[in-house]
Design a protein around this motif. Structure first.
Motif, PDB file in Angstrom:
ATOM      1  N   TYR A  16      34.307  17.067  22.247  1.00  0.00           N
ATOM      2  CA  TYR A  16      35.468  16.645  22.328  1.00  0.00           C
ATOM      3  C   TYR A  16      35.368  15.152  22.629  1.00  0.00           C
ATOM      4  CZ  TYR A  16      37.306  21.427  21.446  1.00  0.00           C
ATOM      5  OH  TYR A  16      37.348  22.163  20.576  1.00  0.00           O
ATOM      6  N   ARG A  60      39.519  14.821  19.618  1.00  0.00           N
ATOM      7  CA  ARG A  60      39.060  15.752  18.774  1.00  0.00           C
ATOM      8  C   ARG A  60      37.692  16.170  18.578  1.00  0.00           C
ATOM      9  NH1 ARG A  60      42.515  12.785  14.207  1.00  0.00           N
ATOM     10  NH2 ARG A  60      43.055  15.069  13.947  1.00  0.00           N
ATOM     11  N   TYR A  93      41.447  19.441  17.138  1.00  0.00           N
ATOM     12  CA  TYR A  93      42.209  19.034  18.942  1.00  0.00           C
ATOM     13  C   TYR A  93      41.580  20.204  19.186  1.00  0.00           C
ATOM     14  CZ  TYR A  93      44.836  14.677  17.660  1.00  0.00           C
ATOM     15  OH  TYR A  93      44.903  13.517  17.234  1.00  0.00           O
TER      16      TYR A  93
END
Length: 97
Positions: A42, A47, A53
């Motif tokens: 991430y 994200r 997400y």
């Protein structure tokens, strides 16, 4: 299948090389690799490489019959199956997927 901390976009890379993230982290930033992602896959906005997400994977879970499923996670996992992140190299004898 349960949804864990790791993004499905990095699963195949970790399967090929457990140290791929460290190999793709050549900057002084210990939190993000050269592509701007943490070891879980991430970015600083939470994200992943697919633009999803982390919480979207978790909140997408639901019961289908007797099984609890995560369709979004499974879709992205399927889409990224066989795709490598930077820092992972195929062995010369392995075909590129």
């Amino acid at each position: 299948m349960g949804v864990g901390k790791y993004s499905p976009t990095v699963t195949f890379s970790y399967m090929k090389d457990q140290n791929w993230w460290n190999k793709n982290n050549t900057k002084d930033d210990v939190n993000y690799d050269d592509d701007g992602y943490d070891r879980y896959g991430y970015d600083c906005n939470d994200r992943d490489r697919a633009g999803v997400y982390e919480n979207d994977y978790i909140s997408d879970g639901r019961w289908e019959g007797d099984n609890f499923v995560y369709p979004l996670y499974e879709d992205i996992s399927s889409e990224w199956s066989g795709r490598l992140c930077a820092g992972v190299k195929f062995e010369a004898s392995e075909p590129k997927v």
